[in-house]
Structures are given as structure tokens and as C-alpha cells.
Design an enzyme around this catalytic site. Structure first.
Site, short mmCIF file in Angstrom:
data_model
loop_
_atom_site.label_atom_id
_atom_site.label_comp_id
_atom_site.label_asym_id
_atom_site.label_seq_id
_atom_site.Cartn_x
_atom_site.Cartn_y
_atom_site.Cartn_z
CG HIS A 68 80.98 27.71 61.10
ND1 HIS A 68 82.06 27.25 61.83
CD2 HIS A 68 80.67 26.68 60.26
CE1 HIS A 68 82.38 26.02 61.45
NE2 HIS A 68 81.54 25.67 60.49
CG ASP A 69 76.93 34.97 61.34
OD1 ASP A 69 77.11 35.21 62.55
OD2 ASP A 69 76.26 35.71 60.60
CG ASN A 96 83.96 29.22 64.47
OD1 ASN A 96 83.45 28.58 63.55
ND2 ASN A 96 83.23 29.82 65.41
N PRO A 165 77.20 21.77 63.98
CG PRO A 165 76.41 21.31 61.83
CD PRO A 165 76.56 22.43 62.82
CG HIS A 195 81.04 19.11 53.31
ND1 HIS A 195 80.63 18.16 54.23
CD2 HIS A 195 81.12 20.28 54.02
CE1 HIS A 195 80.47 18.73 55.41
NE2 HIS A 195 80.77 20.01 55.31
CG ASP A 254 81.44 19.34 40.83
OD1 ASP A 254 81.44 19.01 42.05
OD2 ASP A 254 82.42 19.16 40.09
#
Length: 328
Positions: A68-69, A96, A165, A195, A254
Site C-alpha cells: 500500500h505504501d 487502509n 487495486p 494473499h 506457501d
């Protein structure tokens, strides 16, 4: 779905941006603090270890903080700045608002120790990059050397978070955004693997359950068993429940995220869109079968992302307090 006639335009843009990024990042290097603050990375890791003991899942926020930065104004720590009476900063923008306060407190703790050891030397932007890397390693990802020497920016504007996004983006929209940051489709597929750790709040994917593309029905591409499970956890209107983005192994770095995507169990529209072209679906399948390849490629894409729009030399500053902008 291919890029189509606009593909060459975006490729040209990516080349121009990459040349620009390479120029701006030319002064960052591995071991930047070896003389000026030799214990810098050790201090970051020591403070992170304390944060993990207090909250086992906090590393996902440290990793997301780096994304995000970098996607807003570049990797220059604008996401850490507090809002003032005259300005709403990035951290208070809707994308955020789901960051836990602990992640910002953790950065503060790291910065406090670094200031005691090496006053006004280690930038907040580099702290974010180190913390992201160490979080990945903590959960089982591959260690990689972080080029450092970034300086901190002097602006943080909530409205500029439009560059982040949303989970509703399709592959074409994601590709366009990533190219605009000097990243390609391989980076897009690879970095989506973040994710594999962390959680999401129900509103981030509620449209897939109850009103996909304005149909007032669920997304037909979502695995029916997974959809039922998500509906139980996230009934209509639920805004507070958190769901593991990778329920198979939420605290392990993983490739099970990719296995889920191949079986129509990607949580977000943006996740499942990775299967919408042969090029990207082949990459997803590769990573699903070869976790070591994923970890290696993820480390390389993180280094690349960490060079977006960096400030060096007199372009920026080193904040004494990551929450407050220095103008000197």
C-alpha cells in the site's frame, strides 16, 4: 483475455516507467546502512519478533503495508503519516482503514530503537521494506536481501489511494494498474500470492456472494461449497467479521493460495481473475505445483516493487517520527 490493441501502448509505458524507476532507485543498495547503522536490520527483526509474540497474524499487515505504501506515491512511507486538521492522510482512506493499530505501533517501536542507535539515519520507508521481508520469512517464505537507502516523502493525501487495486478488479484492470507502476503480468500473478497469509473483512468480497456484477445473485464461478461457507461467516450486512484469505494455511507462506484459485476458491474477484487467460492461469498452475518456485519469484518481485518511485539523496528526508512529516 489478451491485452489487445492497447497492449503495445502499455508495454511502452512500462518500459519508460522501468527506466525511470531504475534511475530513481540507482542509489539504493543492499547494505546501505552497513557503516552508518550496522545493526539496523537486526533491530527491525528483534522488534518484529516481539510483535509476532503479541499477535501471530500481524505480519500480514506489515507485508500489506509495503504494498500500500509503494503503490501510492512510491515507496516513501507516506502511508505512515498521521492526518492533521488540514489534511486527511493515506492511512485514514477507506482502503487502509482495516490496518490494525498494532502495525503502526510496531513501526513506532522499531523507529524509536533505531533513533536511539543511529539518530536520523534509517528512513521509515526502509523500515517498511525490512519489516515486509522479515514477515515473509517468519511465515516460511524465502529470505532476500533488501536494497535500502530510500528517503521518506513529505506528502500523504488520502485521495491518492485510488492507485490501490480493489478486490473487485478484473485482470485487464489489474494489468493496466501494474504496468503503470512498472510491474508486469508475471509480477501481478506473483505478488497476488501475498494473499496466502492474512484476513479480509466481509465487505471486500460480499458482492461475489450476493450481488455479482449487479445481478443480485452470487458469482457463478465461485465454488458452491466455498460460497456456502463464506455466506455462513458473512451474512448480508456483516462488516466486522474477518475471514482467512487462504483458509488452508492462513499463517504459512506457501502456494496453497494458488491451489485454491485453480479450484475456483479464490476469495476475491481479483484473485480468481488470474485464471482468465492462458498466460496467467499457466503461471498460477506452476506456482500451485511448485511452492519453491513461487517463493523465489515472490522475493524477486518484492525487490522490484520496492523500487517504485523511491526518493534518494535530497529528494526526500529521514523522519524522526514516522507519523510526522519532516520538511528539512
Amino acid at each position: 483475455m489478451a491485452l489487445g490493441r492497447g497492449g503495445s501502448m502499455w508495454l511502452s509505458l512500462a518500459v519508460v516507467l522501468c527506466m525511470s524507476l531504475a534511475g530513481s532507485a540507482s542509489e539504493i543498495k543492499v547494505g546501505f546502512y552497513s557503516d552508518s547503522c550496522p545493526k539496523a536490520e537486526d533491530i527491525v527483526k528483534e522488534e518484529l519478533d516481539k510483535a509476532f509474540k503479541a499477535n501471530a497474524g500481524i505480519g500480514a499487515d506489515f507485508l500489506r503495508l509495503h504494498f500500500h505504501d509503494c503503490f501510492v506515491r512510491g515507496c516513501e512511507a507516506s502511508i505512515l503519516v498521521d492526518s492533521t486538521k488540514g489534511n486527511i492522510a493515506e492511512k485514514d482512506a477507506p482502503p487502509n482503514e482495516t490496518f490494525e493499530d498494532e502495525v503502526f505501533d510496531g513501526i513506532d517501536s522499531i523507529k524509536k530503537r533505531l533513533e536511539a542507535a543511529c539518530k536520523r539515519t534509517v528512513s521509515c520507508a526502509d523500515i517498511i521494506a525490512f519489516a515486509a521481508r522479515d514477515s515473509i520469512v517468519h511465515y516460511g517464505g524465502k529470505y532476500y536481501s533488501v536494497p535500502s537507502g530510500r528517503k521518506d516523502g513529505r506528502k500523504s493525501i488520502a485521495k491518492e489511494t485510488v492507485d490501490l487495486p480493489p478486490p473487485t478488479f478484473n485482470l485487464t484492470q489489474l494489468t493496466t494498474l501494474f504496468y503503470s507502476k512498472g510491474l508486469n503480468r508475471d509480477d501481478l500473478v506473483t505478488l497476488s500470492g501475498a494473499h496466502t497469509i492474512g484476513v479480509a473483512h466481509c465487505p471486500a468480497f460480499a458482492d461475489r456472494l450476493y450481488n455479482y456484477s449487479g445481478t443480485l445473485k452470487g458469482d457463478p464461478s465461485l465454488d458452491s461449497g466455498y460460497a456456502k461457507k463464506l455466506k455462513r461467516e458473512c451474512p448480508p450486512g456483516n462488516t466486522v467479521t474477518e475471514v482467512d484469505m487462504d483458509p488452508q494455511s492462513p499463517l504459512t507462506f506457501d502456494s496453497s493460495f494458488y491451489k485454491a484459485v485453480t479450484t475456483h476458491r479464490g476469495l476475491f474477484t481479483s484473485d480468481q481473475s488470474l485464471m482468465s487467460t492462458d498466460e496467467t492461469s499457466n503461471k498460477v498452475s506452476q506456482y500451485a505445483k511448485n511452492p519453491n518456485l513461487f517463493k523465489k519469484k515472490f522475493a524477486a518481485s518484492m525487490v522490484k516493487m520496492g523500487k517504485i518511485g523511491v526518493l534518494t539523496g535530497k529528494q526526500g528526508t529521514v523522519r524522526a517520527n514516522c507519523r510526522v512529516i519532516n520538511y528539512s
